[in-house]
Design an enzyme around this catalytic site. Structure first.
Site, PDB file in Angstrom:
ATOM      1  N   LYS A   1      28.830  -3.559  -8.373  1.00 14.11           N
ATOM      2  CA  LYS A   1      28.783  -3.618  -9.645  1.00 14.11           C
ATOM      3  C   LYS A   1      30.089  -3.856 -10.422  1.00 14.11           C
ATOM      4  O   LYS A   1      31.234  -3.858  -9.876  1.00 14.11           O
ATOM      5  CB  LYS A   1      28.310  -2.031  -9.916  1.00 14.11           C
TER       6      LYS A   1
ATOM      7  N   ARG B   1      15.566   2.656  -3.266  1.00 22.35           N
ATOM      8  CA  ARG B   1      14.414   2.587  -2.795  1.00 22.35           C
ATOM      9  C   ARG B   1      14.349   2.377  -1.433  1.00 22.35           C
ATOM     10  O   ARG B   1      13.480   2.501  -0.581  1.00 22.35           O
ATOM     11  CB  ARG B   1      13.704   1.154  -3.392  1.00 22.35           C
TER      12      ARG B   1
END
Ligand code: BES
Ligand code: MN
Ligand code: ZN
Length: 514
Positions: free
Chosen positions: A291, A365
C-alpha cells in the site's frame, strides 16, 4: 443488573431507573427538557410550579429558548431539594424524533461530564417521540452516555483528560406501567455499550500490541469472565485443516496466525447457532502489493471485524441471551517479506477450490474464505461475516452505512431492521451471479480480485463461493468501523447492529415459545 461498567478506570457510571416527579427528587442535578420556543415539558412544568415560576422567568430572559442541543445550567432554585437544574433544548415539539433525541442526549451527557456533580436525574424519557418507543430511548441513552465518556489513553504515560466525578445517572419515569420493559432495555443498552467499548479499545490499540496472539489472549480472557468456550488454533492445526488461503496471507509475517473460536451456548443443545466471522488482519501493509505510505497507520483497524465479534459476544454473554452464538476469528498480519505470497501464486483453500492471488492486498477474503468453510461444521442457522474488506465500499457508501450483501432475503431483511433500530445503518448491495464473471482466472478456479468495477460486490462474490451451504450475510465495514482525521478512533460499529439482530431473534423466539 443496572451496573454499567466501563472497563475504563476513569469512568464508572451506574444507571438506575426510578419512578417519581421532578419536584420531589433529591438529585444533585435534575435534567429537564424545553421545546422551542420556550415551551416547558411536563417535568419542567412541575419544577416551574414548585419554584413559583423560576424556570419560566429564566426562559423569559432569553438565555435559553429550547433550540435543539443547547443547555443551560441553573443553581440553587428555591423550594426544591435539588441544587442544580440542567435545561436542555429539544427543538420544535412536532419535529421531536429519534435524531433530535440523540442530539439532545449527547448535549446532556457532555454538559453533565463538565459539571462537578456525581449524580444526575434525567426527566427526559417520558417525553413522547414520533418514531420510537420507551425501550429504544432507554437503550440509546446508555449507548450515548458511553459514547460521550469514551477516552482511549491506555497508551499515554499520563492521562490527559480530567476524569468526571459523575458516577450515577437516574432515569426517571412518571409511572410504573413500563418499569419492567424499561429495566430490560437498560440492561440491553448497557450490554451493547460494553460490547462497543471492547471493540473500540481493541481497534484503537497499536498494531505492535494488538497482534493475532494478543487477540487470542483477549478471547481466552473473556472466557474467564463470561460463559464462553474459547479455543485457539495455531499454524500446525490450520495446516492440518488445509487452510491454504489463510496461511498464504500469514506467510510474510513473523507473527504467528491464529484461528480463534468462541462458543456461547445460551440456547438448547440441539439449536443451530448463529455464526459470526470477523476479519482479524491486525495490520494490512498490502503485502507484496504494498500500500502507499499515506495513512497506512489506519490499517491497524483492519481487525475491526474481529473486534466486533468479540464485542458482540461480550454483550450477548452479558445479557445471557437464550441463543447459541459462535464467533470465528481468522487473524494474521499481512506483511511483505522474503517468504511472502507473490502476485501470481496459486493456493488451495480449505474448500478445495483453488485461488490465483493476483493482488496480495486483497487478503481479507483469503482469510475469510477458509473461516467460512470452517463454519460449516457448526451446522449454522446463519453465518454473518464482518470485515473491513474494500476501499470501494467507502467510495460507495461513505462513512454512514455499512455495506450488506447476502444470499438470503430474509436474513438481509432482519439485519437491515436491526441496523435501523440500533441507528447503526447498513445498505444492501446486489449479489447477482452476473458479477461472478469478474473473478475469472486463466490459471485457477478463481482470482482473488475482480478489477476496478464493483469492488465491494466482487469481494462479496468471492466470499459467496465459500458460503453456499448455509444462509449467509456479509457486512463490509470499511467505511464505518473507524473515523479518520482529528477524531481518529474506532467507532465500535457494527456491535449495535449485530447485538440488536441477536436480541430481536431471541425476543421473537421467546414470543413464539409462549
Ligand atoms: N483492508 C483493506 C480495505 C480497506 C482499505 C478498508 C481502505 C478501509 C480503507 C483491504 O484488505 C484491501 O486492501 N482491499 C483492496 C482490495 C483490492 C486490492 C481489490 C482495496 O480495497 O483496495
Ligand atoms: Mn488489503
Ligand atoms: Zn485488509
Amino acid at each position: 443488573m443496572n451496573c454499567y461498567r466501563l472497563i475504563d478506570k476513569e469512568w464508572n457510571v451506574d444507571f438506575v431507573i426510578k419512578v417519581g416527579g421532578a419536584d420531589k427528587q433529591r438529585s444533585a442535578c435534575v435534567v429537564l427538557g424545553i421545546f422551542e420556543s420556550r415551551k416547558l415539558t411536563d417535568a419542567a412544568k412541575n419544577i416551574d410550579a414548585a419554584t413559583d415560576g423560576y424556570v419560566s422567568n429564566i426562559l423569559r430572559t432569553g438565555d435559553m429558548n429550547g433550540k435543539l442541543g443547547t443547555t443551560l445550567l441553573l443553581h440553587n432554585l428555591p423550594a426544591i431539594p435539588s441544587k442544580r437544574i440542567l435545561l436542555v433544548g429539544l427543538g420544535q415539539e412536532k419535529e421531536y424524533n429519534s435524531k433530535a433525541f440523540r442530539t439532545a442526549m449527547l448535549s446532556v451527557m457532555n454538559a453533565l461530564l463538565r459539571t462537578a456533580v456525581s449524580e444526575a436525574g434525567l426527566f427526559l424519557l417520558d417525553i413522547p417521540l414520533k418514531d420510537r418507543d420507551l425501550p429504544w430511548k432507554i437503550s440509546q441513552t446508555a449507548m450515548l452516555a458511553s459514547e460521550c465518556a469514551y477516552r482511549f489513553d491506555a497508551l499515554k504515560s499520563k492521562s490527559e483528560s480530567e476524569s468526571s466525578p459523575l458516577s450515577k445517572v437516574t432515569l426517571y419515569l412518571s409511572d410504573r406501567t413500563h418499569l419492567k420493559i424499561a429495566e430490560i432495555a437498560l440492561m440491553q443498552g448497557t450490554a451493547i455499550a460494553q460490547g462497543m467499548k471492547v471493540a473500540k479499545d481493541l481497534g484503537n490499540l497499536a498494531p505492535n500490541i494488538c497482534t493475532p496472539s494478543y487477540l487470542a489472549k483477549r478471547a481466552l480472557d473473556m472466557s474467564k469472565f463470561h460463559k464462553l468456550k474459547v479455543s485457539v488454533l495455531g499454524q500446525k492445526e490450520m495446516e492440518k485443516l488445509k487452510m491454504g488461503a489463510l496461511l498464504a496471507v500469514a506467510k510474510g509475517s513473523h507473527q504467528p496466525a491464529k484461528l480463534i473460536i468462541l462458543e456461547y451456548r445460551g440456547g438448547a443443545k440441539t439449536e443451530k447457532p448463529i455464526v459470526l466471522v470477523g476479519k482479524g488482519i491486525t495490520f494490512d501493509t498490502g503485502g507484496i502489493s504494498l500500500k502507499p505510505a499515506a495513512e497506512m497507520d489506519e490499517m491497524k483497524y483492519d481487525m475491526c471485524g474481529a473486534a466486533s465479534v468479540l464485542g458482540t459476544l461480550t454483550a450477548v454473554a452479558e445479557m445471557a441471551l437464550p441463543l447459541n452464538v459462535v464467533g470465528i476469528i481468522p487473524t494474521t498480519e499481512n506483511m511483505p517479506g522474503g517468504n511472502a505470497t507473490k502476485p501470481g501464486d496459486v493456493v488451495t483453500s480449505m474448500s478445495g477450490q483453488t485461488i490465483e492471488i493476483l493482488n496480495t492486498d486483497a487478503e481479507g477474503r483469503l482469510i475469510l474464505c477458509d473461516a467460512l468453510t470452517y463454519a460449516e461444521r457448526y451446522n449454522p442457522e446463519a453465518v454473518i461475516d464482518i470485515a473491513t474488506l474494500t476501499g470501494a465500499c467507502v467510495i460507495a457508501l461513505g462513512h454512514v452505512a455499512s455495506g450488506l450483501m447476502s444470499n438470503n432475503d430474509q436474513l438481509a431483511g432482519e439485519l437491515l431492521q436491526a441496523a435501523e433500530l440500533s441507528i447503526d445503518q447498513a445498505w444492501r448491495l446486489p449479489l447477482w451471479d452476473d458479477y461472478q464473471d469478474l473473478l475469472k482466472s486463466n490459471f485457477a478456479d478463481m482470482a482473488n480480485i475482480g478489477g476496478r468495477s464493483a469492488g465491494t460486490i466482487s469481494a462479496a462474490c468471492f466470499l459467496a463461493r465459500f458460503a453456499d451451504k448455509y444462509r449467509w450475510a456479509h457486512l463490509d465495514i470499511a467505511g464505518t468501523a473507524w473515523k479518520s482525521g482529528k477524531e481518529k478512533g474506532s467507532t465500535g460499529r457494527p456491535v449495535p447492529l449485530l447485538t440488536q439482530f441477536l436480541i430481536s431473534r431471541a425476543t421473537r423466539k421467546l414470543a413464539h415459545s409462549r
